[in-house]
Design a protein around this motif. Structure first.
Motif, PDB file in Angstrom:
ATOM      1  N   HIS A 102       0.837  -1.211   0.000  1.00  0.00           N
ATOM      2  CA  HIS A 102       0.000   0.000   0.000  1.00  0.00           C
ATOM      3  C   HIS A 102       0.871   1.260   0.000  1.00  0.00           C
ATOM      4  O   HIS A 102       0.608   2.202   0.747  1.00  0.00           O
ATOM      5  CB  HIS A 102      -0.941   0.054   1.201  1.00  0.00           C
ATOM      6  CG  HIS A 102      -1.938  -1.053   1.244  1.00  0.00           C
ATOM      7  ND1 HIS A 102      -2.993  -1.137   0.380  1.00  0.00           N
ATOM      8  CD2 HIS A 102      -2.019  -2.150   2.029  1.00  0.00           C
ATOM      9  CE1 HIS A 102      -3.697  -2.220   0.642  1.00  0.00           C
ATOM     10  NE2 HIS A 102      -3.119  -2.857   1.631  1.00  0.00           N
ATOM     11  N   PHE A 103       1.932   1.225  -0.770  1.00  0.00           N
ATOM     12  CA  PHE A 103       2.876   2.347  -0.879  1.00  0.00           C
ATOM     13  C   PHE A 103       3.559   2.654   0.443  1.00  0.00           C
ATOM     14  O   PHE A 103       4.136   3.724   0.610  1.00  0.00           O
ATOM     15  CB  PHE A 103       2.177   3.610  -1.422  1.00  0.00           C
ATOM     16  CG  PHE A 103       1.391   3.358  -2.671  1.00  0.00           C
ATOM     17  CD1 PHE A 103       2.045   3.230  -3.889  1.00  0.00           C
ATOM     18  CD2 PHE A 103       0.010   3.211  -2.635  1.00  0.00           C
ATOM     19  CE1 PHE A 103       1.332   2.959  -5.044  1.00  0.00           C
ATOM     20  CE2 PHE A 103      -0.717   2.932  -3.783  1.00  0.00           C
ATOM     21  CZ  PHE A 103      -0.048   2.813  -5.002  1.00  0.00           C
ATOM     22  N   SER A 104       3.460   1.744   1.381  1.00  0.00           N
ATOM     23  CA  SER A 104       3.993   2.040   2.705  1.00  0.00           C
ATOM     24  C   SER A 104       5.047   1.037   3.137  1.00  0.00           C
ATOM     25  O   SER A 104       4.857  -0.183   3.011  1.00  0.00           O
ATOM     26  CB  SER A 104       2.872   2.011   3.751  1.00  0.00           C
ATOM     27  OG  SER A 104       1.868   2.921   3.400  1.00  0.00           O
ATOM     28  N   ASN A 132      -5.742   5.739   4.074  1.00  0.00           N
ATOM     29  CA  ASN A 132      -5.032   4.691   3.356  1.00  0.00           C
ATOM     30  C   ASN A 132      -5.751   3.383   3.670  1.00  0.00           C
ATOM     31  O   ASN A 132      -6.449   3.302   4.673  1.00  0.00           O
ATOM     32  CB  ASN A 132      -3.594   4.713   3.927  1.00  0.00           C
ATOM     33  CG  ASN A 132      -2.651   3.742   3.281  1.00  0.00           C
ATOM     34  OD1 ASN A 132      -2.906   2.544   3.239  1.00  0.00           O
ATOM     35  ND2 ASN A 132      -1.544   4.253   2.782  1.00  0.00           N
TER      36      ASN A 132
END
Lengths: 192, 281
Positions: A102-104, A132
């Protein structure tokens, strides 16, 4: 070496994390029996001040998690920036620089899924404010492993998306205010 | 390398162990001493990718279908790097380690777990800028032969170049990164002369031995995937490979703190995770 802890608490937060955690972590009692692992989304190139800021305000110990460190009760561990934080089956922390989720990186899902595997029913998963979808799958994994799940009530969250996604993925989770979550955590781990 | 601490209570875990045993026995890649949380995560993705219901079913495919294992290996080996990743690390090598390296007439540098070669190219550029390249041999090793092929090619996606350029600048780069690659068709191809003094080869920190006497070993974000025993073995190899007063560089969240060999090294640049082998060990 001390025996691995009997259980753990995992917390995930993103936008608005500092204020939300401020309502929870300082209220953990000095003798809190379990380790508390926290993922907050932070930019990868920033040195995180979370551990320092909370160390001064908490009764429990607060630090950034180190690779292969044995997890101890009464301690809050923050995931370091740009690394995933996982729990090993033997109750140690481990870090990973695998792809962001999740882009994290760190990702809440990665922490929650590994902790669910290590602690099963003796795990409490908490998803707080954030913009998010990270944490939704992870909370579901905590529930599927027999753990207890809480979500910050979306109408009380600075950013509603993360709590909403978590409730959608894990309808069995209880939606509560930060104060209610903090009060519940004070009862965790029995008299251990 | 055992993992006795995994309680065989869950069928899933039993199957996972059997799969790793099978891989070790048949393909001689031993992941049994890796951090299990991470291996499990990656294998559960592989299970989905290969449309298997269980690790047992995946094991069946791995053992009987020749194409499956090479694809599975890509799931099991983490390949995330950048040129000049963590610029402060390369700046510390440039400013603090290079002055020591200059005192040697010839140099050997080992990048252990080099993946697709990003760190080898970074060091080759840095050594060229510092005038040390001509006296240096670089060894880039990894267990993933597909990654080693990419490292040999030295071709990276063009979209990664702005990050590499910024990293190089922050690492104290004395030239322009664009001097070292040519861009075409969405890819940047690094100057083949950068690798004319480099040997890329297949080497396992789990099962292989030391192969040369090094002045610098760089092994970053590899040890975090190992359990404690395997971390001890790997650092033991680095200790044996290094000359007295040789340098060891680790990842930004790695340390020798819990390692069996920590006494054999001193902290050289604490924040940048650079260690120096003691003169008497």
């Amino acid at each position: 070496m001390t025996a691995p802890p009997a259980g753990a608490v995992v917390i995930g937060a993103s936008a608005g994390a500092f204020d939300a955690l401020s309502a929870i972590l300082p209220r953990l009692p000095h003798k809190f029996p379990w380790p508390v692992l926290v993922v907050v989304h932070i930019p990868p190139d920033k040195k995180s001040l979370m551990a320092e800021l909370f160390a001064a305000r908490c009764q429990v110990a607060v630090k950034e998690a180190e690779d292969k460190e044995p997890l101890c009760g009464g301690t809050v561990y923050f995931a370091p920036p740009d690394y995933h934080l996982l729990v090993e089956p033997d109750g140690r922390a481990s870090l990973s620089s695998e792809e962001p989720v999740h882009f994290s990186r760190p990702s809440i899902d990665v922490l929650f899924e590994s902790a669910a595997d290590a602690f099963g029913p003796a795990l409490v998963g908490v998803v707080l404010t954030g913009a998010n979808a990270d944490g939704a799958h992870g909370l579901r994994a905590v529930h599927d492993g027999g753990g207890t799940t809480f979500v910050q009530r979306p109408d009380t969250a600075q950013a509603t998306m993360m709590p909403q996604e978590a409730l959608a993925a894990c309808p069995a989770a209880r939606a509560m205010t930060l104060q209610e979550i903090a009060a519940y955590l004070n009862t965790v781990g029995g008299d251990a | 390398m055992t993992d006795d601490h995994i309680p065989p209570t869950k069928v899933d875990d039993v199957e996972l162990r059997l799969l790793l045993d099978a891989i070790a026995q048949v393909y001689h890649y031993d992941f049994r001493g890796y951090s299990m949380a991470s291996v499990k995560r990656r294998l559960s993705h592989a299970k989905e990718r290969f449309a298997c219901r269980s690790y047992s079913q995946l094991q069946d495919r791995v053992l009987h279908e020749p194409d499956v294992f090479p694809a599975l290996l890509a799931f099991l080996t983490v390949q995330v790097s950048e040129l000049f990743r963590d610029p402060a690390y390369f700046r510390a090598i440039r400013e603090k380690v290079v002055p020591h390296l200059r005192t040697y007439p010839s140099l050997k540098v080992w990048v252990a777990g080099c993946s697709a070669g990003e760190e080898v190219y970074s060091l080759a550029i840095l050594f060229r800028e510092e005038g040390l390249e001509d006296r240096t041999l670089f060894y880039g090793t990894d267990i993933n032969t597909e990654a080693l092929r990419k490292a040999e090619a030295g071709v990276y996606e063009l979209e990664r170049i702005p990050l590499f350029t910024e990293n190089h600048r922050r690492a104290g780069g004395k030239s322009s990164l664009s001097d070292y690659y040519t861009a075409a068709y969405g890819a940047a191809r690094f100057d083949p002369s950068l690798r004319k003094r480099t040997v890329f080869s297949d080497h396992s920190l789990v099962s292989d031995q030391v192969f040369g006497e090094m002045q610098l070993v760089s092994c970053r974000n590899v040890l975090i995937y190992f359990d404690r025993n395997l971390q001890d073995r790997a650092v033991g190899l680095f200790k044996d490979a290094l000359v007295r007063k040789g340098f060891l560089g680790l990842g930004s969240k790695e340390s020798l703190r819990f390692n069996k060999h920590s006494e054999d090294f001193s902290e050289f640049a604490r924040d940048e995770k650079l260690y120096q082998k003691r003169g008497d060990s």
